[in-house]
Design a protein around this motif. Sequence first.
Motif, PDB file in Angstrom:
ATOM      1  N   HIS A   5     -10.374   0.985  -8.081  1.00 58.49           N
ATOM      2  CA  HIS A   5      -9.671   1.316  -9.317  1.00 58.49           C
ATOM      3  C   HIS A   5      -8.228   1.772  -9.115  1.00 58.49           C
ATOM      4  CE1 HIS A   5     -13.403   0.921 -11.581  1.00 58.49           C
ATOM      5  NE2 HIS A   5     -14.011   1.690 -10.678  1.00 58.49           N
ATOM      6  N   VAL A   6      -7.837   2.054  -7.875  1.00 55.73           N
ATOM      7  CA  VAL A   6      -6.464   2.498  -7.624  1.00 55.73           C
ATOM      8  C   VAL A   6      -5.729   1.539  -6.687  1.00 55.73           C
ATOM      9  CG1 VAL A   6      -4.998   4.352  -6.749  1.00 55.73           C
ATOM     10  CG2 VAL A   6      -7.088   4.912  -8.014  1.00 55.73           C
ATOM     11  N   THR A   7      -6.330   1.285  -5.529  1.00 59.15           N
ATOM     12  CA  THR A   7      -5.645   0.478  -4.522  1.00 59.15           C
ATOM     13  C   THR A   7      -5.476  -0.974  -4.969  1.00 59.15           C
ATOM     14  OG1 THR A   7      -6.558   1.885  -2.773  1.00 59.15           O
ATOM     15  CG2 THR A   7      -5.660  -0.249  -2.122  1.00 59.15           C
ATOM     16  N   VAL A   8      -6.590  -1.604  -5.363  1.00 58.59           N
ATOM     17  CA  VAL A   8      -6.527  -3.027  -5.723  1.00 58.59           C
ATOM     18  C   VAL A   8      -5.614  -3.273  -6.925  1.00 58.59           C
ATOM     19  CG1 VAL A   8      -7.884  -5.000  -6.516  1.00 58.59           C
ATOM     20  CG2 VAL A   8      -8.755  -3.547  -4.680  1.00 58.59           C
ATOM     21  N   PRO A   9      -5.716  -2.504  -8.039  1.00 55.21           N
ATOM     22  CA  PRO A   9      -4.754  -2.733  -9.126  1.00 55.21           C
ATOM     23  C   PRO A   9      -3.306  -2.466  -8.713  1.00 55.21           C
ATOM     24  CG  PRO A   9      -6.638  -1.494  -9.916  1.00 55.21           C
ATOM     25  CD  PRO A   9      -6.754  -1.527  -8.433  1.00 55.21           C
ATOM     26  N   GLY A  10      -3.100  -1.522  -7.794  1.00 52.54           N
ATOM     27  CA  GLY A  10      -1.733  -1.207  -7.386  1.00 52.54           C
ATOM     28  C   GLY A  10      -1.082  -2.281  -6.550  1.00 52.54           C
ATOM     29  N   ILE A  11      -1.883  -3.065  -5.818  1.00 54.19           N
ATOM     30  CA  ILE A  11      -1.316  -4.120  -4.967  1.00 54.19           C
ATOM     31  C   ILE A  11      -1.754  -5.510  -5.439  1.00 54.19           C
ATOM     32  CG2 ILE A  11      -1.256  -2.579  -2.975  1.00 54.19           C
ATOM     33  CD1 ILE A  11      -3.724  -4.035  -1.914  1.00 54.19           C
ATOM     34  N   ARG A  12      -2.159  -5.622  -6.689  1.00 48.40           N
ATOM     35  CA  ARG A  12      -2.699  -6.885  -7.196  1.00 48.40           C
ATOM     36  C   ARG A  12      -1.692  -8.017  -7.068  1.00 48.40           C
ATOM     37  NH1 ARG A  12      -2.890  -9.770 -12.057  1.00 48.40           N
ATOM     38  NH2 ARG A  12      -4.864 -10.873 -12.411  1.00 48.40           N
ATOM     39  N   ASN A  13      -0.465  -7.789  -7.490  1.00 47.29           N
ATOM     40  CA  ASN A  13       0.552  -8.843  -7.420  1.00 47.29           C
ATOM     41  C   ASN A  13       0.811  -9.271  -5.978  1.00 47.29           C
ATOM     42  OD1 ASN A  13       0.757  -8.684 -10.167  1.00 47.29           O
ATOM     43  ND2 ASN A  13       2.673  -7.554 -10.185  1.00 47.29           N
ATOM     44  N   THR A  14       0.827  -8.311  -5.072  1.00 45.75           N
ATOM     45  CA  THR A  14       1.053  -8.639  -3.666  1.00 45.75           C
ATOM     46  C   THR A  14      -0.127  -9.419  -3.099  1.00 45.75           C
ATOM     47  OG1 THR A  14       2.332  -6.598  -3.449  1.00 45.75           O
ATOM     48  CG2 THR A  14       1.659  -7.683  -1.429  1.00 45.75           C
ATOM     49  N   LEU A  45       0.828  -1.216   0.000  1.00 44.39           N
ATOM     50  CA  LEU A  45       0.000   0.000   0.000  1.00 44.39           C
ATOM     51  C   LEU A  45       0.858   1.259   0.000  1.00 44.39           C
ATOM     52  CD1 LEU A  45      -2.808  -0.957   2.542  1.00 44.39           C
ATOM     53  CD2 LEU A  45      -3.068  -0.637   0.077  1.00 44.39           C
ATOM     54  N   GLN A  46       1.942   1.231   0.737  1.00 45.92           N
ATOM     55  CA  GLN A  46       2.815   2.399   0.784  1.00 45.92           C
ATOM     56  C   GLN A  46       3.586   2.597  -0.509  1.00 45.92           C
ATOM     57  OE1 GLN A  46       5.166   1.720   4.304  1.00 45.92           O
ATOM     58  NE2 GLN A  46       3.541   2.390   5.687  1.00 45.92           N
ATOM     59  N   GLY A  47       3.585   1.589  -1.380  1.00 42.97           N
ATOM     60  CA  GLY A  47       4.255   1.720  -2.666  1.00 42.97           C
ATOM     61  C   GLY A  47       3.358   2.217  -3.787  1.00 42.97           C
ATOM     62  N   VAL A  48       2.057   2.355  -3.521  1.00 43.52           N
ATOM     63  CA  VAL A  48       1.142   2.892  -4.540  1.00 43.52           C
ATOM     64  C   VAL A  48       1.360   4.396  -4.653  1.00 43.52           C
ATOM     65  CG1 VAL A  48      -1.271   3.169  -5.202  1.00 43.52           C
ATOM     66  CG2 VAL A  48      -0.538   1.084  -4.025  1.00 43.52           C
ATOM     67  N   PRO A  49       1.596   4.919  -5.859  1.00 48.24           N
ATOM     68  CA  PRO A  49       1.869   6.366  -6.007  1.00 48.24           C
ATOM     69  C   PRO A  49       0.707   7.219  -5.508  1.00 48.24           C
ATOM     70  CG  PRO A  49       2.449   5.172  -8.011  1.00 48.24           C
ATOM     71  CD  PRO A  49       1.717   4.204  -7.132  1.00 48.24           C
ATOM     72  N   LYS A  50       1.024   8.263  -4.767  1.00 50.69           N
ATOM     73  CA  LYS A  50       0.001   9.174  -4.255  1.00 50.69           C
ATOM     74  C   LYS A  50      -0.655   9.979  -5.371  1.00 50.69           C
ATOM     75  CE  LYS A  50       1.066   7.924  -0.076  1.00 50.69           C
ATOM     76  NZ  LYS A  50       0.146   7.040   0.684  1.00 50.69           N
ATOM     77  N   ASP A  51       0.067  10.140  -6.474  1.00 50.51           N
ATOM     78  CA  ASP A  51      -0.495  10.912  -7.586  1.00 50.51           C
ATOM     79  C   ASP A  51      -1.774  10.274  -8.125  1.00 50.51           C
ATOM     80  OD1 ASP A  51       1.693  12.488  -7.239  1.00 50.51           O
ATOM     81  OD2 ASP A  51       2.826  11.659  -8.940  1.00 50.51           O
ATOM     82  N   LEU A  52      -1.831   8.946  -8.064  1.00 48.33           N
ATOM     83  CA  LEU A  52      -3.021   8.268  -8.576  1.00 48.33           C
ATOM     84  C   LEU A  52      -4.249   8.612  -7.732  1.00 48.33           C
ATOM     85  CD1 LEU A  52      -1.521   4.748  -9.386  1.00 48.33           C
ATOM     86  CD2 LEU A  52      -1.922   6.660 -10.947  1.00 48.33           C
ATOM     87  N   TYR A  53      -4.072   8.693  -6.412  1.00 48.13           N
ATOM     88  CA  TYR A  53      -5.188   9.058  -5.550  1.00 48.13           C
ATOM     89  C   TYR A  53      -5.584  10.516  -5.772  1.00 48.13           C
ATOM     90  CZ  TYR A  53      -4.367   4.696  -3.027  1.00 48.13           C
ATOM     91  OH  TYR A  53      -4.218   3.388  -2.694  1.00 48.13           O
ATOM     92  N   GLU A  54      -4.599  11.388  -5.997  1.00 44.99           N
ATOM     93  CA  GLU A  54      -4.915  12.791  -6.256  1.00 44.99           C
ATOM     94  C   GLU A  54      -5.677  12.947  -7.569  1.00 44.99           C
ATOM     95  OE1 GLU A  54      -1.246  14.844  -6.157  1.00 44.99           O
ATOM     96  OE2 GLU A  54      -0.904  14.526  -4.006  1.00 44.99           O
ATOM     97  N   ALA A  55      -5.256  12.181  -8.589  1.00 50.38           N
ATOM     98  CA  ALA A  55      -5.968  12.238  -9.864  1.00 50.38           C
ATOM     99  C   ALA A  55      -7.388  11.705  -9.731  1.00 50.38           C
ATOM    100  CB  ALA A  55      -5.202  11.441 -10.926  1.00 50.38           C
ATOM    101  N   ALA A  56      -7.544  10.634  -8.937  1.00 45.39           N
ATOM    102  CA  ALA A  56      -8.891  10.095  -8.723  1.00 45.39           C
ATOM    103  C   ALA A  56      -9.763  11.076  -7.958  1.00 45.39           C
ATOM    104  CB  ALA A  56      -8.795   8.772  -7.970  1.00 45.39           C
TER     105      ALA A  56
END
Length: 320
Positions: free
Chosen positions: A229-238, A205-216
Amino acid sequence: MTFLRPARPPKQDTTQPVKNLKRRNYAGPLMASPALILLFAFLVVPFIGAIVMSFFRIQLGSPRAPRFVGFEQYIRLFADPDISATFLRSLGNNFTFALVVVPLQTVLALGLAILINRKLRGMTFFRTVFFMPLVFPLALVAVIWRLIFARDEYGLLNGFLGAISGGLIQPHDWLGDANTALGAIIVMSVWQSVAFQMIILLGALQGVPKDLYEAASLDRANGWSQFVHVTVPGIRNTLIFVALLTMIFSFRLFDQVYLLDKSSSLNIEATQTVMYQVITTGYDQNNVGQGAAMAVVFFIIVAIVAIVQRRLVRQEGGVK
């Protein structure tokens, strides 16, 4: 008149890139060698030893030498009614445990990771509290939950239910009843090990870019939309890694059953797993060859399940 010859450019060392490439080629295996050596010593060698022992009749402490019996141990595992019935029941308990624990523990770990990922005062304290059960020795955890699931009115769970219901809910034998014994072990296991998956997901979770949340947020996406649309795709592999790891740990279930069986009146038929049967067959019944055959068959089953799960849910950007 003398003609000056143009100076030749200095010769370039064409061997240097090759040397650098060779160094890079050796660097990977060299750095991975400690892990590979440990895997070979503690996984490959014991598995080969189990295969070899499964073809012999071995009795610990007996003056008789091991006797080669071929595939007799495997034939008995599926042909002997008593052995096959116990093995299939243990395998069913393993699959039931895994089917409940894998989604439950993964979702719970993700929820806790999202919770402690917030920047709030005192969050370090809550992270420590959530991680603390993983630090406790499993023997201590078994003692604690034995007191919680005690069958008389002095059990913590029975006392709590009796207090909030005004005595309407009678004391229940949570570990002795076949309908609740496996569920009690599931609750204990999830409580004790969910912190491990939580820490892994917190790092993702801490590796997901903050810019994506700001854009959302600029697109007026609410919290649920950002999660989907942001969190789950960002940590899908994990998430896939955590689910696979939890599934493997679920099939390894032994300590909780063994400790509760030795310290309380546990319904062993409803909670016995394959690993428990392997240990009891090999040491309590002094039939090492039969226990080794069970371990080999179980290893193959777990490997097939892991491969199928890996094929059904593939990681993005990974090896297909």
